[in-house]
Motif scaffolding. Structure first.
Motif, PDB file in Angstrom:
ATOM      1  N   ALA A   1       0.821  -1.223   0.000  1.00 55.61           N
ATOM      2  CA  ALA A   1       0.000   0.000   0.000  1.00 55.61           C
ATOM      3  C   ALA A   1       0.852   1.269   0.000  1.00 55.61           C
ATOM      4  N   LEU A   2       2.040   1.194   0.633  1.00 57.27           N
ATOM      5  CA  LEU A   2       2.864   2.407   0.759  1.00 57.27           C
ATOM      6  C   LEU A   2       3.889   2.555  -0.355  1.00 57.27           C
ATOM      7  N   GLY A   3       4.159   1.466  -1.095  1.00 63.34           N
ATOM      8  CA  GLY A   3       5.279   1.413  -2.032  1.00 63.34           C
ATOM      9  C   GLY A   3       5.326   2.550  -3.037  1.00 63.34           C
ATOM     10  N   ALA A   4       4.199   2.891  -3.614  1.00 64.86           N
ATOM     11  CA  ALA A   4       4.189   3.929  -4.647  1.00 64.86           C
ATOM     12  C   ALA A   4       3.922   5.315  -4.059  1.00 64.86           C
ATOM     13  N   ARG A   5       3.962   5.430  -2.739  1.00 66.24           N
ATOM     14  CA  ARG A   5       3.645   6.675  -2.043  1.00 66.24           C
ATOM     15  C   ARG A   5       2.373   7.326  -2.581  1.00 66.24           C
ATOM     16  N   PRO A   6       1.255   6.598  -2.521  1.00 68.16           N
ATOM     17  CA  PRO A   6       0.004   7.195  -3.004  1.00 68.16           C
ATOM     18  C   PRO A   6      -0.405   8.385  -2.137  1.00 68.16           C
ATOM     19  N   ASP A   7      -1.136   9.315  -2.733  1.00 69.53           N
ATOM     20  CA  ASP A   7      -1.684  10.479  -2.006  1.00 69.53           C
ATOM     21  C   ASP A   7      -2.428  10.066  -0.759  1.00 69.53           C
ATOM     22  N   LEU A   8      -3.125   8.951  -0.912  1.00 64.19           N
ATOM     23  CA  LEU A   8      -4.160   8.600   0.044  1.00 64.19           C
ATOM     24  C   LEU A   8      -3.982   7.131   0.404  1.00 64.19           C
ATOM     25  N   VAL A   9      -3.888   6.845   1.703  1.00 65.48           N
ATOM     26  CA  VAL A   9      -3.752   5.449   2.134  1.00 65.48           C
ATOM     27  C   VAL A   9      -4.877   5.139   3.113  1.00 65.48           C
ATOM     28  N   PHE A  10      -5.639   4.093   2.818  1.00 66.09           N
ATOM     29  CA  PHE A  10      -6.649   3.600   3.742  1.00 66.09           C
ATOM     30  C   PHE A  10      -6.125   2.306   4.348  1.00 66.09           C
ATOM     31  N   ALA A  11      -6.107   2.232   5.660  1.00 68.30           N
ATOM     32  CA  ALA A  11      -5.577   1.036   6.306  1.00 68.30           C
ATOM     33  C   ALA A  11      -6.595   0.544   7.328  1.00 68.30           C
ATOM     34  N   ASP A  12      -7.096  -0.663   7.109  1.00 66.73           N
ATOM     35  CA  ASP A  12      -8.141  -1.225   7.969  1.00 66.73           C
ATOM     36  C   ASP A  12      -7.472  -2.142   8.988  1.00 66.73           C
ATOM     37  N   GLU A  13      -7.343  -1.676  10.219  1.00 67.60           N
ATOM     38  CA  GLU A  13      -6.686  -2.430  11.296  1.00 67.60           C
ATOM     39  C   GLU A  13      -5.295  -2.913  10.894  1.00 67.60           C
ATOM     40  N   PRO A  14      -4.409  -2.011  10.458  1.00 67.83           N
ATOM     41  CA  PRO A  14      -3.115  -2.458   9.944  1.00 67.83           C
ATOM     42  C   PRO A  14      -2.213  -3.062  11.011  1.00 67.83           C
ATOM     43  N   THR A  15      -2.537  -2.839  12.281  1.00 69.66           N
ATOM     44  CA  THR A  15      -1.685  -3.404  13.332  1.00 69.66           C
ATOM     45  C   THR A  15      -2.384  -4.523  14.089  1.00 69.66           C
ATOM     46  N   GLY A  16      -3.531  -4.943  13.579  1.00 69.34           N
ATOM     47  CA  GLY A  16      -4.347  -5.939  14.283  1.00 69.34           C
ATOM     48  C   GLY A  16      -3.642  -7.257  14.575  1.00 69.34           C
ATOM     49  N   ASN A  17      -2.745  -7.672  13.696  1.00 69.70           N
ATOM     50  CA  ASN A  17      -2.085  -8.971  13.869  1.00 69.70           C
ATOM     51  C   ASN A  17      -0.611  -8.839  14.238  1.00 69.70           C
ATOM     52  N   LEU A  18      -0.203  -7.643  14.647  1.00 69.63           N
ATOM     53  CA  LEU A  18       1.224  -7.428  14.888  1.00 69.63           C
ATOM     54  C   LEU A  18       1.527  -7.372  16.385  1.00 69.63           C
ATOM     55  N   ASP A  19       2.731  -7.820  16.753  1.00 70.25           N
ATOM     56  CA  ASP A  19       3.180  -7.645  18.139  1.00 70.25           C
ATOM     57  C   ASP A  19       3.374  -6.155  18.383  1.00 70.25           C
ATOM     58  N   SER A  20       3.498  -5.760  19.648  1.00 71.87           N
ATOM     59  CA  SER A  20       3.435  -4.318  19.925  1.00 71.87           C
ATOM     60  C   SER A  20       4.638  -3.569  19.344  1.00 71.87           C
ATOM     61  N   ARG A  21       5.818  -4.202  19.298  1.00 66.62           N
ATOM     62  CA  ARG A  21       6.977  -3.493  18.739  1.00 66.62           C
ATOM     63  C   ARG A  21       6.792  -3.251  17.234  1.00 66.62           C
ATOM     64  N   THR A  22       6.396  -4.316  16.506  1.00 63.92           N
ATOM     65  CA  THR A  22       6.175  -4.175  15.056  1.00 63.92           C
ATOM     66  C   THR A  22       5.022  -3.216  14.799  1.00 63.92           C
ATOM     67  N   GLY A  23       3.998  -3.308  15.638  1.00 64.28           N
ATOM     68  CA  GLY A  23       2.850  -2.417  15.497  1.00 64.28           C
ATOM     69  C   GLY A  23       3.274  -0.961  15.617  1.00 64.28           C
ATOM     70  N   ARG A  24       4.125  -0.683  16.586  1.00 61.96           N
ATOM     71  CA  ARG A  24       4.588   0.705  16.760  1.00 61.96           C
ATOM     72  C   ARG A  24       5.396   1.172  15.559  1.00 61.96           C
TER      73      ARG A  24
END
Ligand SMILES: Nc1ncnc2c1ncn2[C@@H]1O[C@H](COP(=O)(O)OP(=O)(O)OP(=O)(O)O)[C@@H](O)[C@H]1O
Ligand SMILES: [Mg+2]
Length: 253
Positions: A166-189
């Motif tokens: 989602a971030l690779g092409a640096r789009p103007d607009l990024v929608f992220a639906d629970e992007p940290t939902g499955n991540l440990d707290s360090r990776t989430g941060r």
């Protein structure tokens, strides 16, 4: 609410948006007369109980789903009246999306999934974009998984691939639906810091759904949905202020 098309402070907006699913007694109103704009270069968090309409709002704002009524703009383009092919091109060039379900292509490896937006747009990444993608791959710890297919990855790794894509092409607009939902707290941060810097350093506009008050505290603006309505729209808040508000919401519901 009247929103002028020349309002350059908003990178996406909806006016009097209503979305219903099904008909008759099975009908569900997921969004009811919602008007809101996503501000340019700002990191916005969208919160609210399960079923309150958060994913539906993001899908419609990104042009991935149709409104039942109301109007939707990306930048100055009203997408409610665009043909499918025009909408696809606009979305591809300007919008990145991290889905709740990740939406990786099972037959492509990690790198293939990350480069898919470029592939679909028919252009290779520039040297600068290559460097940025490499940096994302390293920051999110995916370097040694680059030739793996999605089914060979953990849920958190799949989520990180979706974030790099989602971030690779640096789009103007990024929608992220629970992007940290499955991540440990360090990776989430790390992901949250990445999203915050995409907005503050690169002027990208980020809208992120989260249930986590700590994640929402990284955002500059927090919008709460309940039952298909916007019930609160506030500036930067601490995790404890956000928790407090959420507790109050439950009391009312
Ligand atoms: N395709 C669909 N068909 C019928 N109803 C749907 C559909 N998609 C969503 N809904 C309904 O619309 C409402 C809002 O759903 P939505 O997915 O936007 O909620 P959400 O806020 O993202 O919830 P969660 O936090 O659980 O992801 C819910 O009542 C849901 O059951
Ligand atoms: Mg959802």
């Amino acid at each position: 609410m009247q929103i002028s098309p020349g309002d350059i402070g908003l990178v996406a907006r909806v006016a009097q948006l209503t979305k219903s699913y099904g008909t008759g007694s099975a009908a569900v109103t997921a969004l009811d007369d919602v008007s809101i704009g996503i501000r340019r270069a700002q990191f916005t968090a969208i919160m609210g109980p399960s079923g309150s309409g958060k994913s539906t709002l993001m899908h419609i704002m990104a042009g991935l789903d149709n409104a039942s009524s109301g109007r939707v703009w990306i930048g100055d383009t009203e997408i409610t009246s665009l043909r499918d092919t025009q909408l696809t091109t606009l979305r591809r060039r300007r919008v990145g999306f991290v889905f709740q379900s990740f939406n990786l292509v099972p037959t492509l490896d990690v790198l293939g999934n990350i480069l898919l937006p470029f592939e679909l747009d028919g252009r290779p990444p520039s040297a600068e974009e290559h460097r940025w993608i490499d940096q994302l791959i390293d920051t999110l710890g995916l370097r040694d998984r680059i030739r793996h297919r999605p089914h060979e990855l953990s849920g958190g790794q799949q989520q990180r691939v979706a974030i790099v894509r989602a971030l690779g092409a640096r789009p103007d607009l990024v929608f992220a639906d629970e992007p940290t939902g499955n991540l440990d707290s360090r990776t989430g941060r790390e992901v949250l810091a990445l999203l915050a810097s995409a907005a503050s350093d690169y002027g990208q506009s980020i809208a992120m759904v989260t249930h986590d008050p700590v994640a929402a505290s990284f955002a500059e603006r927090i919008v709460f949905l309940a039952d298909g309505h916007i019930v609160e729209d506030r500036g930067r808040s601490t995790a404890s202020e956000i928790s407090q508000y959420m507790l109050g919401m439950e009391g009312v519901a």
